[in-house]
Design an enzyme around this catalytic site. Sequence first.
Site, mmCIF file in Angstrom:
data_model
loop_
_atom_site.group_PDB
_atom_site.id
_atom_site.type_symbol
_atom_site.label_atom_id
_atom_site.label_comp_id
_atom_site.label_asym_id
_atom_site.label_seq_id
_atom_site.Cartn_x
_atom_site.Cartn_y
_atom_site.Cartn_z
ATOM 1 N N GLN A 16 -1.744 3.725 0.059
ATOM 2 C CA GLN A 16 -0.946 3.829 -1.232
ATOM 3 C C GLN A 16 -1.580 3.201 -2.453
ATOM 4 O O GLN A 16 -1.234 3.641 -3.599
ATOM 5 C CB GLN A 16 0.224 2.777 -0.967
ATOM 6 N N ARG A 73 -0.774 -9.509 0.651
ATOM 7 C CA ARG A 73 -0.986 -9.009 1.972
ATOM 8 C C ARG A 73 -1.527 -7.315 1.403
ATOM 9 O O ARG A 73 -0.849 -6.627 0.549
ATOM 10 C CB ARG A 73 0.543 -8.833 2.597
ATOM 11 N N HIS A 118 -1.285 0.535 8.551
ATOM 12 C CA HIS A 118 -0.099 0.821 7.792
ATOM 13 C C HIS A 118 -0.260 2.365 7.496
ATOM 14 O O HIS A 118 -0.516 3.069 6.209
ATOM 15 C CB HIS A 118 -0.136 0.275 6.530
ATOM 16 N N ASN A 162 2.257 -1.905 11.003
ATOM 17 C CA ASN A 162 3.401 -2.072 10.072
ATOM 18 C C ASN A 162 4.351 -0.925 10.531
ATOM 19 O O ASN A 162 4.065 0.302 10.770
ATOM 20 C CB ASN A 162 2.735 -1.756 8.671
ATOM 21 N N GLU A 163 5.583 -1.305 10.866
ATOM 22 C CA GLU A 163 6.670 -0.517 10.700
ATOM 23 C C GLU A 163 6.518 0.413 11.846
ATOM 24 O O GLU A 163 6.466 1.727 11.609
ATOM 25 C CB GLU A 163 7.400 -0.036 9.556
ATOM 26 N N ASN A 305 10.184 -6.567 7.376
ATOM 27 C CA ASN A 305 10.408 -5.840 6.127
ATOM 28 C C ASN A 305 11.987 -5.703 5.880
ATOM 29 O O ASN A 305 12.483 -4.759 6.730
ATOM 30 C CB ASN A 305 9.479 -4.617 5.978
ATOM 31 N N TYR A 307 14.819 -3.972 3.281
ATOM 32 C CA TYR A 307 15.186 -3.301 2.119
ATOM 33 C C TYR A 307 16.563 -3.068 1.701
ATOM 34 O O TYR A 307 17.014 -3.070 0.600
ATOM 35 C CB TYR A 307 14.476 -1.827 1.881
ATOM 36 N N GLU A 373 7.667 -7.624 3.626
ATOM 37 C CA GLU A 373 7.735 -6.766 2.449
ATOM 38 C C GLU A 373 9.605 -6.843 2.053
ATOM 39 O O GLU A 373 10.444 -7.046 2.744
ATOM 40 C CB GLU A 373 7.824 -5.382 2.966
ATOM 41 N N TRP A 417 7.306 -6.268 -2.063
ATOM 42 C CA TRP A 417 7.010 -4.972 -2.113
ATOM 43 C C TRP A 417 7.221 -4.112 -3.549
ATOM 44 O O TRP A 417 8.390 -3.949 -3.770
ATOM 45 C CB TRP A 417 7.398 -3.938 -1.103
ATOM 46 N N GLU A 424 4.041 6.415 -3.232
ATOM 47 C CA GLU A 424 5.231 6.152 -2.531
ATOM 48 C C GLU A 424 5.284 7.272 -1.364
ATOM 49 O O GLU A 424 6.535 8.086 -1.281
ATOM 50 C CB GLU A 424 6.537 5.971 -3.304
ATOM 51 N N TRP A 425 4.274 7.424 -0.407
ATOM 52 C CA TRP A 425 4.626 8.378 0.646
ATOM 53 C C TRP A 425 5.258 9.817 0.241
ATOM 54 O O TRP A 425 4.713 10.169 -0.657
ATOM 55 C CB TRP A 425 5.251 7.675 1.953
#
Length: 467
Positions: A16, A73, A118, A162-163, A305, A307, A373, A417, A424-425
């Site tokens: 990213q 991080r 990630h 990650n995730e 994480n 959100y 995050e 984050w 952003e993907w």
Amino acid sequence: MFPRDFAWGAATAAYQIEGGWQAGGKGPSIWDTFCLEKGRVFGDQNGDVACNSYELWEKDLECIRQLGLTHYRFSLSWSRLLPDGTTQHVNQKGVQYYNKVINDLVACNVSPMVTLYHFDLPQALQDQGGWKSPSIANLFDSYAKFCFQTFGDRVKLWITINEPYVCAKLGHEDGIHAPGLKEPGTAAYLVGHNMLRAHAMAWHSYNHDYRKEQKGWVSLAVNSDWAEPLNTHCKEDVAATERYLAFTLGWFTWPVFVTGDYPEIMRSAIEAQSKKLGFNGGPRLPSFSKDEPTVLGTADFFALNYYTSRKVKKGESCGNILCMKSDRDAGDVLDPSWPICGVSWLAVVPDGLRKLLKYIKETFDNPAVYITENGFSQVGTLQIEDDQRSKFYKDTLLEVAKAIQEDEVNVCGYFAWSLMDNFEWSDGYSVRFGLYHVDFNDGKLSRTMYQSGREYAKIILKHKLDQ
Ligand code: GBH
């Protein structure tokens, strides 16, 4: 108000921010490949340059220092270090790059938290089956050992993966993340399984070979929404909420923290659905082999994480389709009273974080928790004076403080984050999560602090919230 040694951080991920997609001997990753395919990413954008942190790391460091962070991080690009994914060939320029990042942080008294993975698998490993292939676990373990060996004298906080949820589901079921596979109802469970095996192997390697000398902590970062029944008096909604949490948080935390296996509700829901649909390709949710090192107990802390939050109701329209959504048979809706800001999936629910933290304390036997995050985004017109996002950080950190003081959750740190706007993907550069704005139209990629960054810096400096 916050514990004396509370970690104040911000987070990023290699693909990213780094750019330098072909620089200094880096091998391609699945995100390089994915972005080359038309129609995958907003505006066919890509991370070829991104924030160019590969060349502009010192600018990032300035941002980190201005914010007063105690922790940073970031993730390592596997294919920058090992271009074909294996330790047969080490790219020294990649090692030098990360050594500089780590040494600069340590020299500035900022502790690195390093994520090994990630979302950016080396393309060479995808060509051999990627996360669907069982042999990926050993390859990941070798990569992890290489990183512990090379950087572990200075890095004390590690996130293996990650995730795994996002990689498994968005990458292999929905096809909206790399590698873009759409194999609903099967691939995600297999991928999730291999990610857990890979994580566990790496944790055991650390435990066995490095812990004594390096004295660090290793975990995996799980993403989870907080979820509540739409109608608390409706039993079916309550059960659907349980399934919703089991299929997101539970999928990866039951094996690691609770039983060494998937949540029973998850396994039985998947089996029931297979039966209903007459699926005869064997069990879709794999089993852990007794011949492999155990997955149970392979986390030294809980990395979350968070959100957003969801109201959950019994699924109505998932129907007879082979996919995870119909397995869990839970529909989710946003509470109309929650403000939606930025991207469509993100409703701002700060007290959902407090509730989730309390749930984590009770369910996983009071672990040390790092919020690895949390953030919210801006879309459309650029607003440097982003008062809504400033308020978001204040409100959220107030909930974290309450979780610590009133609920006695052992929260050790918080990572916003993200340090700066980045790729952003699948939303490309259209969604901005930064504490710093990055001007992607300006050749210098200038970084400018948002008001929310100033707000966060103020809180860090005072180590408390103004009330
Ligand atoms: C994080 O995931 C990632 O770790 C980070 O790299 C990323 O920049 C950050 O989110 C912000 O997006 O598209 O409607 O199917 C957060 C967890 C779970 C949030 C999946 C988005 C997809 C919703 N993500 N969810 S949808």
